[in-house]
Write a protein that holds these residues in place. Structure first.
Motif, PDB file in Angstrom:
ATOM      1  N   VAL A   1      13.304 125.957 -85.261  1.00  0.00           N
ATOM      2  CA  VAL A   1      13.918 127.142 -85.303  1.00  0.00           C
ATOM      3  C   VAL A   1      15.187 127.564 -85.052  1.00  0.00           C
ATOM      4  O   VAL A   1      15.728 128.422 -85.726  1.00  0.00           O
ATOM      5  CB  VAL A   1      12.936 128.929 -84.362  1.00  0.00           C
ATOM      6  CG1 VAL A   1      13.852 129.481 -85.033  1.00  0.00           C
ATOM      7  CG2 VAL A   1      11.777 128.086 -84.395  1.00  0.00           C
ATOM      8  N   VAL A   2      15.724 127.117 -84.032  1.00  0.00           N
ATOM      9  CA  VAL A   2      17.133 127.110 -84.317  1.00  0.00           C
ATOM     10  C   VAL A   2      17.993 126.839 -85.312  1.00  0.00           C
ATOM     11  O   VAL A   2      18.837 127.187 -85.121  1.00  0.00           O
ATOM     12  CB  VAL A   2      17.858 126.277 -82.497  1.00  0.00           C
ATOM     13  CG1 VAL A   2      19.301 126.301 -82.188  1.00  0.00           C
ATOM     14  CG2 VAL A   2      16.950 127.798 -81.461  1.00  0.00           C
ATOM     15  N   VAL A   3      17.650 125.256 -85.015  1.00  0.00           N
ATOM     16  CA  VAL A   3      18.447 124.306 -86.145  1.00  0.00           C
ATOM     17  C   VAL A   3      18.730 125.332 -87.487  1.00  0.00           C
ATOM     18  O   VAL A   3      19.383 125.033 -88.179  1.00  0.00           O
ATOM     19  CB  VAL A   3      18.007 122.896 -86.763  1.00  0.00           C
ATOM     20  CG1 VAL A   3      18.671 121.990 -87.902  1.00  0.00           C
ATOM     21  CG2 VAL A   3      18.160 122.043 -85.231  1.00  0.00           C
ATOM     22  N   LEU A   4      17.488 125.274 -87.653  1.00  0.00           N
ATOM     23  CA  LEU A   4      17.497 126.659 -89.428  1.00  0.00           C
ATOM     24  C   LEU A   4      18.404 127.457 -89.434  1.00  0.00           C
ATOM     25  O   LEU A   4      18.754 128.068 -90.537  1.00  0.00           O
ATOM     26  CB  LEU A   4      15.510 126.773 -89.406  1.00  0.00           C
ATOM     27  CG  LEU A   4      15.120 127.240 -90.614  1.00  0.00           C
ATOM     28  CD1 LEU A   4      15.129 126.921 -91.850  1.00  0.00           C
ATOM     29  CD2 LEU A   4      14.164 128.241 -90.699  1.00  0.00           C
TER      30      LEU A   4
ATOM     31  N   PHE B   1      22.767 130.531 -91.579  1.00  0.00           N
ATOM     32  CA  PHE B   1      23.939 131.136 -91.243  1.00  0.00           C
ATOM     33  C   PHE B   1      25.069 130.614 -92.130  1.00  0.00           C
ATOM     34  O   PHE B   1      26.204 131.170 -92.296  1.00  0.00           O
ATOM     35  CB  PHE B   1      24.242 130.797 -89.903  1.00  0.00           C
ATOM     36  CG  PHE B   1      25.872 131.904 -89.630  1.00  0.00           C
ATOM     37  CD1 PHE B   1      25.449 132.958 -89.322  1.00  0.00           C
ATOM     38  CD2 PHE B   1      26.928 131.312 -88.941  1.00  0.00           C
ATOM     39  CE1 PHE B   1      26.769 134.025 -88.683  1.00  0.00           C
ATOM     40  CE2 PHE B   1      27.523 131.738 -88.404  1.00  0.00           C
ATOM     41  CZ  PHE B   1      28.099 132.882 -88.744  1.00  0.00           C
ATOM     42  N   VAL B   2      25.590 128.671 -91.449  1.00  0.00           N
ATOM     43  CA  VAL B   2      26.379 128.377 -92.734  1.00  0.00           C
ATOM     44  C   VAL B   2      26.198 128.443 -93.832  1.00  0.00           C
ATOM     45  O   VAL B   2      27.317 128.444 -94.745  1.00  0.00           O
ATOM     46  CB  VAL B   2      26.011 126.856 -92.301  1.00  0.00           C
ATOM     47  CG1 VAL B   2      27.418 125.199 -93.017  1.00  0.00           C
ATOM     48  CG2 VAL B   2      26.462 126.936 -90.313  1.00  0.00           C
ATOM     49  N   TYR B   3      24.951 128.485 -94.733  1.00  0.00           N
ATOM     50  CA  TYR B   3      24.992 129.120 -96.104  1.00  0.00           C
ATOM     51  C   TYR B   3      25.153 129.867 -96.460  1.00  0.00           C
ATOM     52  O   TYR B   3      26.153 130.302 -97.134  1.00  0.00           O
ATOM     53  CB  TYR B   3      23.854 128.501 -96.403  1.00  0.00           C
ATOM     54  CG  TYR B   3      23.196 128.560 -97.660  1.00  0.00           C
ATOM     55  CD1 TYR B   3      23.319 127.786 -98.415  1.00  0.00           C
ATOM     56  CD2 TYR B   3      22.613 130.100 -97.994  1.00  0.00           C
ATOM     57  CE1 TYR B   3      23.455 128.033-100.082  1.00  0.00           C
ATOM     58  CE2 TYR B   3      22.192 130.042 -99.639  1.00  0.00           C
ATOM     59  CZ  TYR B   3      22.725 129.462-100.608  1.00  0.00           C
ATOM     60  OH  TYR B   3      23.095 129.397-101.851  1.00  0.00           O
ATOM     61  N   VAL B   4      24.785 131.267 -95.635  1.00  0.00           N
ATOM     62  CA  VAL B   4      25.221 132.639 -96.290  1.00  0.00           C
ATOM     63  C   VAL B   4      26.611 132.525 -95.974  1.00  0.00           C
ATOM     64  O   VAL B   4      27.136 133.100 -96.907  1.00  0.00           O
ATOM     65  CB  VAL B   4      24.516 133.580 -95.491  1.00  0.00           C
ATOM     66  CG1 VAL B   4      25.221 134.750 -95.537  1.00  0.00           C
ATOM     67  CG2 VAL B   4      23.467 133.238 -95.609  1.00  0.00           C
ATOM     68  N   ALA B   5      27.439 132.448 -95.197  1.00  0.00           N
ATOM     69  CA  ALA B   5      29.041 132.078 -94.369  1.00  0.00           C
ATOM     70  C   ALA B   5      29.936 131.539 -95.621  1.00  0.00           C
ATOM     71  O   ALA B   5      31.038 131.782 -96.026  1.00  0.00           O
ATOM     72  CB  ALA B   5      29.385 131.880 -93.209  1.00  0.00           C
TER      73      ALA B   5
END
Length: 71
Positions: free
Chosen positions: A52-55, A60-64
């Motif tokens: 869950v943490v990795v996901l 977050f990186v994808y959205v940013a």
């Protein structure tokens, strides 16, 4: 004059300092069962939590950094 020991201590051998206690078969079984429970906990609690943490980090990186956000 001799001192008398407490009545509950007469049948228990005193453990000398510095000498490890010899592991009995009962102790070994208990230790193995505790290790098995720890392995099960790793499989059922720790791994899903890490997933869950990795996901969340990936999302977050994808959205940013998604191409639509750059304008």
């Amino acid at each position: 004059m001799r001192r008398r020991r407490a009545s509950g201590c007469g049948d228990i051998m005193r453990q000398l300092k510095g000498k490890p206690k010899k592991e009995t078969s009962k102790d070994k079984k208990e230790r193995k069962q505790a290790m098995q429970e720890a392995r099960q906990q790793v499989a059922t609690v720790v791994l899903p939590t890490l997933a869950v943490v990795v996901l969340l980090i990936v999302v977050f990186v994808y959205v940013a950094t998604r191409p639509g956000a750059i304008e």
